[in-house]
Structure formats: structure tokens, C-alpha cells
Design a protein around this motif. Structure first.
Motif, PDB file in Angstrom:
ATOM      1  N   PHE A 141       3.376  59.957  24.277  1.00 61.79           N
ATOM      2  CA  PHE A 141       3.629  59.503  23.228  1.00 61.79           C
ATOM      3  C   PHE A 141       4.697  58.921  22.748  1.00 61.79           C
ATOM      4  O   PHE A 141       5.838  59.136  23.403  1.00 61.79           O
ATOM      5  CB  PHE A 141       3.677  60.810  22.579  1.00 61.79           C
ATOM      6  N   ASN A 142       4.865  57.797  22.236  1.00 59.17           N
ATOM      7  CA  ASN A 142       6.121  56.463  21.902  1.00 59.17           C
ATOM      8  C   ASN A 142       6.812  57.215  21.702  1.00 59.17           C
ATOM      9  O   ASN A 142       6.294  57.776  19.821  1.00 59.17           O
ATOM     10  CB  ASN A 142       5.023  54.836  21.658  1.00 59.17           C
ATOM     11  N   LEU A 143       7.961  57.478  20.909  1.00 53.64           N
ATOM     12  CA  LEU A 143       8.991  57.190  19.787  1.00 53.64           C
ATOM     13  C   LEU A 143       8.206  56.770  19.148  1.00 53.64           C
ATOM     14  O   LEU A 143       8.764  55.443  18.788  1.00 53.64           O
ATOM     15  CB  LEU A 143      10.568  56.927  20.441  1.00 53.64           C
ATOM     16  N   ASP A 144       8.717  57.123  17.554  1.00 54.84           N
ATOM     17  CA  ASP A 144       8.303  55.965  16.261  1.00 54.84           C
ATOM     18  C   ASP A 144       6.711  55.449  16.297  1.00 54.84           C
ATOM     19  O   ASP A 144       6.459  55.154  15.427  1.00 54.84           O
ATOM     20  CB  ASP A 144       9.275  55.214  15.630  1.00 54.84           C
ATOM     21  N   GLN A 145       5.986  56.310  17.155  1.00 53.26           N
ATOM     22  CA  GLN A 145       3.996  55.744  17.371  1.00 53.26           C
ATOM     23  C   GLN A 145       3.726  56.735  15.984  1.00 53.26           C
ATOM     24  O   GLN A 145       2.548  55.854  15.299  1.00 53.26           O
ATOM     25  CB  GLN A 145       3.383  56.601  18.519  1.00 53.26           C
TER      26      GLN A 145
ATOM     27  N   ASP B 153      16.401  66.371  18.208  1.00 52.54           N
ATOM     28  CA  ASP B 153      16.882  67.576  18.137  1.00 52.54           C
ATOM     29  C   ASP B 153      16.385  68.507  19.556  1.00 52.54           C
ATOM     30  O   ASP B 153      16.607  69.736  19.213  1.00 52.54           O
ATOM     31  CB  ASP B 153      17.686  69.004  16.576  1.00 52.54           C
ATOM     32  N   LYS B 154      14.884  68.219  19.583  1.00 54.76           N
ATOM     33  CA  LYS B 154      14.187  68.385  20.661  1.00 54.76           C
ATOM     34  C   LYS B 154      14.731  68.784  22.388  1.00 54.76           C
ATOM     35  O   LYS B 154      15.188  67.362  21.899  1.00 54.76           O
ATOM     36  CB  LYS B 154      12.848  68.711  20.049  1.00 54.76           C
ATOM     37  N   LYS B 155      14.668  69.810  22.704  1.00 55.92           N
ATOM     38  CA  LYS B 155      14.383  69.071  24.415  1.00 55.92           C
ATOM     39  C   LYS B 155      13.221  68.010  24.453  1.00 55.92           C
ATOM     40  O   LYS B 155      12.534  68.818  24.971  1.00 55.92           O
ATOM     41  CB  LYS B 155      14.300  70.549  24.721  1.00 55.92           C
ATOM     42  N   ILE B 156      14.014  67.190  25.099  1.00 52.97           N
ATOM     43  CA  ILE B 156      13.432  66.850  25.568  1.00 52.97           C
ATOM     44  C   ILE B 156      12.879  66.170  27.222  1.00 52.97           C
ATOM     45  O   ILE B 156      13.847  66.826  27.818  1.00 52.97           O
ATOM     46  CB  ILE B 156      14.035  64.697  25.647  1.00 52.97           C
ATOM     47  N   GLU B 157      11.787  66.858  28.096  1.00 51.56           N
ATOM     48  CA  GLU B 157      11.948  67.420  29.902  1.00 51.56           C
ATOM     49  C   GLU B 157      11.584  65.347  30.014  1.00 51.56           C
ATOM     50  O   GLU B 157      12.373  65.802  31.421  1.00 51.56           O
ATOM     51  CB  GLU B 157      10.528  67.922  29.817  1.00 51.56           C
ATOM     52  N   ILE B 158      11.023  64.190  29.188  1.00 53.35           N
ATOM     53  CA  ILE B 158      10.929  63.056  30.197  1.00 53.35           C
ATOM     54  C   ILE B 158      10.566  62.516  29.583  1.00 53.35           C
ATOM     55  O   ILE B 158      10.397  62.162  28.314  1.00 53.35           O
ATOM     56  CB  ILE B 158       9.783  63.323  31.539  1.00 53.35           C
TER      57      ILE B 158
END
Length: 152
Positions: free
Chosen positions: A86-90, A101-106
């Protein structure tokens, strides 16, 4: 255990989503039926639960997954491309204000370009494909490179 996409489930996703979110492309290469699936503007929920009556089925491999059949119609082999990322703002669920505010893993960089995969037929012939095509400019160029004699 991770779910492994089946041809039957992929066909059902296309039917349930009325060929919009998920679609298929079928062609004949060297006398063999080859069927590829792709998606268009899907949210996370479409991949995580594409068939509400079958919650175990996942659609993350619908990005160019290709099924090659023997001449008698039986499945010969399934080829996966790259699982959905998933791309940011897609789409709505990946808009910055929804993920900030979410925990991003990768996090990885994504370079633009065409994803090309080489696959084979039951007779051993190799073909190239992109997510949605077997005969575009990119696959033709890839096959020229593949067939070139580049002795060093």
C-alpha cells in the motif's frame, strides 16, 4: 498458515466484485490457456476479506497472479508476482491523516516502473508478463533481452 490463492477463489472474487475491483485476463500462448488476475483501486478491506462468506480467503496475491493450464484443461502451475503493498495516500485507508498515528512496521522506497516476471509453459517455453499484459512494450523488450546472446 498463510492462505494460498486458488484459481477458483480468484474467479469468485472477479464475479463477486463484478469485474471492477478484481478482474481477469485470459489468453492463449503457444496453445496453452493462461489466465492472469489484477485489481483496480482496492482498499485494504478488499484484499483482507474479498469474499465475505469465506473469511479465510485473501486477495493480496491478486496482483498479476497467473495460472497456466495444460492442453487438457487441468491446472499446470500458478505463478505469483508481488503481493499487494500500500502506497501512502493511494486510497482512503492509506491517507496520511488515517495512518499518521499508527505503528508502522516497514517503510520502503518505491521506484516507478513496470514489474516484469518470467514464467514458463508446460512445453518449457518462457514468456514475460507485466501485472496486466503479456504483449506490451515492456514484455517485448524483456523477451528481447532474455533471448539475447550476451556472452561476456
Amino acid at each position: 498458515m498463510k492462505y494460498s490463492l486458488t484459481y477458483k477463489d480468484a474467479l469468485e472474487m472477479v464475479k463477486v466484485h463484478k469485474n471492477f475491483n478484481f478482474s481477469k485476463y485470459e489468453t492463449i500462448i503457444d496453445g496453452y490457456k493462461v489466465v492472469s488476475f489484477k485489481y483496480f483501486l482496492c482498499e485494504y478491506k478488499h484484499f483482507d476479506n474479498p469474499l465475505p462468506k469465506k473469511p479465510e480467503v485473501k486477495g493480496f496475491d491478486m496482483r498479476g497472479v497467473t495460472f497456466v493450464f495444460n492442453k487438457d484443461g487441468s491446472l499446470w502451475k500458478k505463478f505469483l508476482m508481488l503481493s499487494k503493498f500500500f502506497n501512502l495516500d493511494q486510497v482512503e485507508s492509506t491517507l496520511y491523516h488515517n495512518v499518521k498515528d499508527k505503528k508502522i512496521e516497514i517503510i520502503t522506497s518505491k521506484e516507478d516502473g513496470s514489474l516484469i516476471a518470467f514464467m514458463s509453459l508446460p512445453n518449457g517455453k518462457i514468456f514475460a508478463k507485466t501485472i496486466g499484459s503479456f504483449d506490451n512494450e515492456q514484455t517485448i523488450a524483456a523477451m528481447i533481452l532474455f533471448k539475447a546472446d550476451v556472452s561476456l
